[in-house]
Design a protein around this motif. Structure first.
Motif, PDB file in Angstrom:
ATOM      1  N   LEU A  12      40.322  33.425  39.591  1.00 58.06           N
ATOM      2  CA  LEU A  12      39.578  34.477  38.895  1.00 58.06           C
ATOM      3  C   LEU A  12      38.761  33.906  37.743  1.00 58.06           C
ATOM      4  O   LEU A  12      37.546  34.117  37.658  1.00 58.06           O
ATOM      5  CB  LEU A  12      40.534  35.561  38.390  1.00 58.06           C
ATOM      6  N   TYR A  76      37.789  35.163  26.692  1.00 58.95           N
ATOM      7  CA  TYR A  76      38.387  35.813  27.859  1.00 58.95           C
ATOM      8  C   TYR A  76      39.756  35.185  28.083  1.00 58.95           C
ATOM      9  O   TYR A  76      39.856  33.973  28.319  1.00 58.95           O
ATOM     10  CB  TYR A  76      37.509  35.610  29.095  1.00 58.95           C
ATOM     11  N   VAL A  78      42.768  35.139  30.494  1.00 59.91           N
ATOM     12  CA  VAL A  78      43.265  35.523  31.813  1.00 59.91           C
ATOM     13  C   VAL A  78      44.789  35.605  31.735  1.00 59.91           C
ATOM     14  O   VAL A  78      45.434  34.816  31.035  1.00 59.91           O
ATOM     15  CB  VAL A  78      42.808  34.519  32.893  1.00 59.91           C
ATOM     16  N   SER A 108      42.491  40.183  31.053  1.00 56.15           N
ATOM     17  CA  SER A 108      42.608  40.620  32.452  1.00 56.15           C
ATOM     18  C   SER A 108      43.930  41.357  32.657  1.00 56.15           C
ATOM     19  O   SER A 108      44.992  40.751  32.632  1.00 56.15           O
ATOM     20  CB  SER A 108      42.504  39.431  33.419  1.00 56.15           C
ATOM     21  N   MET A 144      40.485  44.645  31.037  1.00 58.88           N
ATOM     22  CA  MET A 144      39.889  44.784  32.368  1.00 58.88           C
ATOM     23  C   MET A 144      41.023  45.049  33.357  1.00 58.88           C
ATOM     24  O   MET A 144      41.722  44.125  33.778  1.00 58.88           O
ATOM     25  CB  MET A 144      39.115  43.520  32.743  1.00 58.88           C
ATOM     26  N   ASN A 146      42.195  45.407  36.530  1.00 60.21           N
ATOM     27  CA  ASN A 146      41.838  45.117  37.915  1.00 60.21           C
ATOM     28  C   ASN A 146      42.777  45.814  38.887  1.00 60.21           C
ATOM     29  O   ASN A 146      43.993  45.815  38.686  1.00 60.21           O
ATOM     30  CB  ASN A 146      41.889  43.616  38.171  1.00 60.21           C
ATOM     31  N   LYS A 182      37.517  39.913  44.155  1.00 64.12           N
ATOM     32  CA  LYS A 182      37.709  39.116  42.939  1.00 64.12           C
ATOM     33  C   LYS A 182      36.376  38.723  42.301  1.00 64.12           C
ATOM     34  O   LYS A 182      36.267  38.627  41.071  1.00 64.12           O
ATOM     35  CB  LYS A 182      38.538  37.876  43.274  1.00 64.12           C
ATOM     36  N   CYS A 185      35.442  41.510  40.058  1.00 67.85           N
ATOM     37  CA  CYS A 185      36.262  41.472  38.838  1.00 67.85           C
ATOM     38  C   CYS A 185      35.707  40.454  37.855  1.00 67.85           C
ATOM     39  O   CYS A 185      35.638  40.707  36.640  1.00 67.85           O
ATOM     40  CB  CYS A 185      37.711  41.109  39.177  1.00 67.85           C
ATOM     41  N   ALA A 189      34.264  41.049  34.095  1.00 70.60           N
ATOM     42  CA  ALA A 189      34.900  40.375  32.958  1.00 70.60           C
ATOM     43  C   ALA A 189      33.893  39.555  32.171  1.00 70.60           C
ATOM     44  O   ALA A 189      33.915  39.546  30.933  1.00 70.60           O
ATOM     45  CB  ALA A 189      36.037  39.485  33.453  1.00 70.60           C
TER      46      ALA A 189
END
Length: 319
Positions: A12, A76, A78, A108, A144, A146, A182, A185, A189
């Motif tokens: 991702l 970001y 993850v 995420s 986010m 998902n 993905k 996504c 993001a």
């Protein structure tokens, strides 16, 4: 403005990294990973030639994050992979980012993260705790949320069916879900990381098509020519089936012979959440953030034909 993307050795975040690099001068980017050698060498070279700073970090290793996060403005983060341990890891990353002076965090998360109706779904509690902590810090953020990844149902689930005499077992019943690609996504993001969202807002990142697992089984049957049979089962039947495939029931189990990186608790409860209607969430967030509609299963199924053409039997052999 310096943007940081964590976890770029994963599927991702690597997509997030590429999307951001297409819009931002590499000299204004920092990418982090657990292990640099997990990234294709030509990709590392291309990123470094573009001026990207690349650091190896671990969410358990605060000094490594302090080095990587310095001079950052927006990050970001993850989510980690270690269910049960990752809440503290996420807190470590959030705290280190704030200490470094970062002003905005994009995280995420997962659909229903702060809704008690989703608490029984295996992956949800870690995201609930992380989102609650993130909000409590007062830093500007986007979560986010998902949905389940569409390509998992076009790859790993197909693989398991082909390893089971073409029987595709599932606890999803006839439920429907807006499963999401993905790539979509990652684009959403990246948009949030670059400031295209609204501060302190959670976005439901979902597909544009409500599909059942039976629909996906029939799509694969159509395009592959394989005589797949969708077989709804209850939880205990599914657990027993997965155990025959050497997939452990619990995350702490033995994965040495497992064809997938998910435990039975994960597969059983997430599929069951489709049956319960919990993942049939409607949202225009991807299009609002990126200007593009999410891809459907038929749009992307051709990318995964190698699964049945090459009789792939382990997720590590997937592209």
């Amino acid at each position: 403005m310096r943007y940081i993307v964590t976890g770029v050795d994963g599927q991702l975040a690597s997509r997030v990294a590429e999307t951001v690099l297409a819009e931002v001068d590499g000299r204004n980017l920092t990418f982090t990973c657990m292990k640099k050698d997990r990234i294709p060498q030509d990709t590392v070279q291309r990123w470094e030639n573009a001026g990207v700073n690349i650091f190896e970090i671990n969410y358990d290793d605060i000094p490594s994050m302090e080095r990587a996060f310095q001079d950052g403005d927006r990050i970001y983060i993850v989510s980690g992979l270690e269910v049960g341990r990752r809440v503290q890891q996420h807190k470590n990353a959030i705290d280190t980012a704030i200490k470094a002076g970062i002003s905005h965090i994009t995280y995420s998360s997962f659909i229903g993260a702060t809704d008690p109706n989703y608490a029984h779904v295996f992956v949800t509690p870690d995201h609930t705790a992380t989102e609650n902590y993130l909000k409590s810090t007062g830093i500007a953020y986007n979560a986010m949320r998902n949905n389940l990844y569409l390509e998992n149902y076009l790859t790993m689930y197909v693989m398991l069916a082909l390893m089971s005499d073409n029987k595709w077992l599932s606890t999803a019943g006839e439920g429907r879900a807006t499963l999401v690609h993905k790539d979509d996504c990652a684009r959403a993001a990246a948009a949030a990381l670059l400031g295209k969202g609204k501060d302190n807002q959670a976005y439901n990142i979902v597909g544009s098509e409500s599909v059942s697992v039976r629909d996906l089984c029939n799509l694969i049957k159509e395009v592959s020519g394989r005589d797949l049979e969708y077989t709804p089962v209850n939880a205990e039947q599914y657990y027993k089936h997965l155990e025959k495939l050497h997939i452990p029931r619990e995350i702490t189990g033995d994965f040495s012979r497992s064809p997938v990186p998910f435990c039975g608790d994960d597969l059983v409860t997430t599929d069951a959440s489709i049956k319960e209607g919990l993942l049939n969430v409607q949202s225009g967030a991807i299009e609002a953030l990126t200007g593009q509609k999410p891809k459907t299963a038929r749009d992307i199924v051709g990318k995964y034909k190698y699964i049945w053409e090459n009789n792939i039997q382990n997720w590590r052999d997937m592209k």
